[in-house]
Scaffold this active site. Structure first.
Site, PDB file in Angstrom:
ATOM      1  N   GLU A 233     -15.830  -4.822  -2.755  1.00 17.36           N
ATOM      2  CA  GLU A 233     -14.416  -4.808  -3.189  1.00 17.36           C
ATOM      3  C   GLU A 233     -13.707  -6.002  -2.570  1.00 17.36           C
ATOM      4  O   GLU A 233     -14.298  -6.769  -1.820  1.00 17.36           O
ATOM      5  CB  GLU A 233     -13.746  -3.495  -2.772  1.00 17.36           C
ATOM      6  CG  GLU A 233     -13.758  -3.264  -1.269  1.00 17.36           C
ATOM      7  CD  GLU A 233     -13.241  -1.894  -0.845  1.00 17.36           C
ATOM      8  OE1 GLU A 233     -12.445  -1.295  -1.580  1.00 17.36           O
ATOM      9  OE2 GLU A 233     -13.634  -1.460   0.249  1.00 17.36           O
TER      10      GLU A 233
ATOM     11  N   TYR B 255      -4.240   5.667   6.572  1.00 19.62           N
ATOM     12  CA  TYR B 255      -2.969   5.267   5.966  1.00 19.62           C
ATOM     13  C   TYR B 255      -3.049   5.315   4.448  1.00 19.62           C
ATOM     14  O   TYR B 255      -4.128   5.473   3.867  1.00 19.62           O
ATOM     15  CB  TYR B 255      -2.562   3.873   6.450  1.00 19.62           C
ATOM     16  CG  TYR B 255      -3.341   2.737   5.810  1.00 19.62           C
ATOM     17  CD1 TYR B 255      -4.655   2.472   6.183  1.00 19.62           C
ATOM     18  CD2 TYR B 255      -2.773   1.940   4.815  1.00 19.62           C
ATOM     19  CE1 TYR B 255      -5.362   1.438   5.593  1.00 19.62           C
ATOM     20  CE2 TYR B 255      -3.479   0.916   4.219  1.00 19.62           C
ATOM     21  CZ  TYR B 255      -4.770   0.664   4.613  1.00 19.62           C
ATOM     22  OH  TYR B 255      -5.476  -0.348   4.022  1.00 19.62           O
TER      23      TYR B 255
ATOM     24  N   LEU C 201     -13.453   1.622  -1.259  1.00 19.51           N
ATOM     25  CA  LEU C 201     -12.390   2.616  -1.370  1.00 19.51           C
ATOM     26  C   LEU C 201     -12.283   3.096  -2.819  1.00 19.51           C
ATOM     27  O   LEU C 201     -12.354   2.290  -3.756  1.00 19.51           O
ATOM     28  CB  LEU C 201     -11.069   1.961  -0.947  1.00 19.51           C
ATOM     29  CG  LEU C 201      -9.888   2.910  -0.812  1.00 19.51           C
ATOM     30  CD1 LEU C 201     -10.037   3.770   0.437  1.00 19.51           C
ATOM     31  CD2 LEU C 201      -8.580   2.136  -0.741  1.00 19.51           C
TER      32      LEU C 201
ATOM     33  N   LYS D 116      -9.763   5.379   4.238  1.00 21.30           N
ATOM     34  CA  LYS D 116      -8.705   4.356   4.329  1.00 21.30           C
ATOM     35  C   LYS D 116      -8.214   4.322   5.781  1.00 21.30           C
ATOM     36  O   LYS D 116      -7.152   4.837   6.129  1.00 21.30           O
ATOM     37  CB  LYS D 116      -7.585   4.665   3.337  1.00 21.30           C
ATOM     38  CG  LYS D 116      -6.784   3.420   2.951  1.00 21.30           C
ATOM     39  CD  LYS D 116      -5.991   3.667   1.697  1.00 21.30           C
ATOM     40  CE  LYS D 116      -4.924   2.617   1.422  1.00 21.30           C
ATOM     41  NZ  LYS D 116      -5.382   1.259   1.221  1.00 21.30           N
TER      42      LYS D 116
HETATM   43  C1  LIG Z   1     -10.056  -2.210   0.750  1.00 16.74           C
HETATM   44  C2  LIG Z   1      -9.236  -1.762  -0.424  1.00 16.74           C
HETATM   45  N1  LIG Z   1      -9.835  -1.544  -1.592  1.00 16.74           N
HETATM   46  C3  LIG Z   1      -9.145  -1.154  -2.677  1.00 16.74           C
HETATM   47  C4  LIG Z   1      -7.776  -0.989  -2.629  1.00 16.74           C
HETATM   48  C5  LIG Z   1      -7.034  -0.556  -3.855  1.00 16.74           C
HETATM   49  O1  LIG Z   1      -6.692   0.793  -3.746  1.00 16.74           O
HETATM   50  P1  LIG Z   1      -5.379   1.379  -4.449  1.00 16.74           P
HETATM   51  O2  LIG Z   1      -5.504   1.065  -5.903  1.00 16.74           O
HETATM   52  O3  LIG Z   1      -5.449   2.836  -4.190  1.00 16.74           O
HETATM   53  O4  LIG Z   1      -4.220   0.701  -3.833  1.00 16.74           O
HETATM   54  C6  LIG Z   1      -7.101  -1.190  -1.432  1.00 16.74           C
HETATM   55  C7  LIG Z   1      -5.657  -0.991  -1.350  1.00 16.74           C
HETATM   56  O5  LIG Z   1      -5.009  -1.382  -0.424  1.00 16.74           O
HETATM   57  C8  LIG Z   1      -7.850  -1.573  -0.285  1.00 16.74           C
HETATM   58  O6  LIG Z   1      -7.246  -1.779   0.896  1.00 16.74           O
END
Ligand SMILES: Cc1ncc(COP(=O)(O)O)c(C=O)c1O
Length: 279
Positions: free
Chosen positions: A179, A33, A203, A147
């Site tokens: 994270e 997603y 991520l 993701k």
């Molecule tokens: C586990 C995780 N890490 C980091 C992020 C941040 O990513 P982004 O800046 O692309 O939204 C998300 C975003 O939903 C996430 O689910």
């Protein structure tokens, strides 16, 4: 139309959107997603989100049904139909519906779902006062760079944070910070911006990259490397970054103030640069 749903080629009001109970996304979490922010009727960093979606889909061998140009056109159409100047687009791509069996179906027919919902700006009080966070063991699998729809450890950790009065849980694996449950983590340490290096355990956040680019433009020294729990606890400032939260200072960690308990200068400066960028 207000909240928009899109299922396999059809736009419709969100409450009418349906997928099969045999969809492998529902049965196994067998899909990937993206969440994309809409500012002023425009998707923010759409290309970056779409290329991450493509990488995630390739990593789990789900066929990608649209070309980059087709994706962009679909997302633009969904936003236009919603009429929301400020919103979020959710895209979910699964291995499709098939009789329940762990192995891949012989001829997968992927399900592509999109929703567009209105989204108000981030609460300015959270930005001004900062939020609280707690650390928790990272119980997720070994490919958090994908993701994937499998978010159970994230869901459980976020709930535990909420029940403890914290806004976010920050995962720690083998003594190293990975994270947040839905955010990347950044620290200020003696004027240096520190953030965990990319790898299988976190991520590659689109916002993370955006913030690093802004920091570079500001001449802030930065290091992408392993960050220990000790460094997290001793940071001069701490902040979370992500699509839905943008840049949020963390002023309390595990029940203790972060430094003087106020949002730090890096977070404040970068958040105002970010705000200017998204208008
Ligand atoms: C586990 C995780 N890490 C980091 C992020 C941040 O990513 P982004 O800046 O692309 O939204 C998300 C975003 O939903 C996430 O689910």
């Amino acid at each position: 139309m207000p909240n928009i749903g899109y299922v396999n080629g059809r736009f419709l009001p969100l409450e009418e959107a349906r997928v099969s109970v045999e969809d492998r996304g529902f049965q196994f979490g067998d899909g990937v997603y993206e969440v994309i922010r809409v500012y002023g009727g425009k998707p923010f960093r759409l290309k970056e989100h779409l290329s991450r979606l493509e990488r995630s889909a390739q990593a789990i061998a789900v066929p990608v049904p649209l070309s980059p140009g087709e994706w962009e056109a679909k997302v633009d159409e969904a936003i236009r139909l919603s009429g929301f100047p400020d919103g979020k687009v959710y895209i979910q791509l699964t291995r499709g519906a098939a009789p329940r069996d762990h192995q891949f179906p012989a001829s997968p027919d992927p399900t592509l779902v999109m929703t567009v919902r209105e989204m108000p700006p981030v609460d300015s009080r959270m930005m001004a006062e900062g939020v609280t966070a707690m650390t928790l063991p990272d119980l997720r699998w070994g490919r958090c760079d994908i993701k994937s729809l499998n978010l159970l450890p994230n869901v459980l950790a976020k709930q535990q944070a909420k029940e403890s009065g914290a806004f976010e849980a920050i995962f720690v694996r083998d003594g190293l910070v990975t994270e947040g449950t839905s955010s990347n983590v950044m620290l200020g340490c003696e004027g240096v911006l520190l953030t965990p290096a990319l790898g299988d355990n976190l991520l590659a956040g689109v916002t993370r990259q955006e913030v690093l680019d802004l920091a570079r433009e500001e001449g802030i020294p930065m290091e992408e490397r392993s960050v220990t729990l000790g460094e997290l606890k001793a940071a001069d400032e701490l902040f979370l970054v992500g699509t839905t939260i943008e840049i949020l200072p963390v002023t309390q960690l595990d029940g203790k103030p972060v430094a003087d308990g106020k949002p730090g200068p890096m977070a404040i400066g970068l958040a105002s640069r970010f705000k200017a960028l998204v208008g």
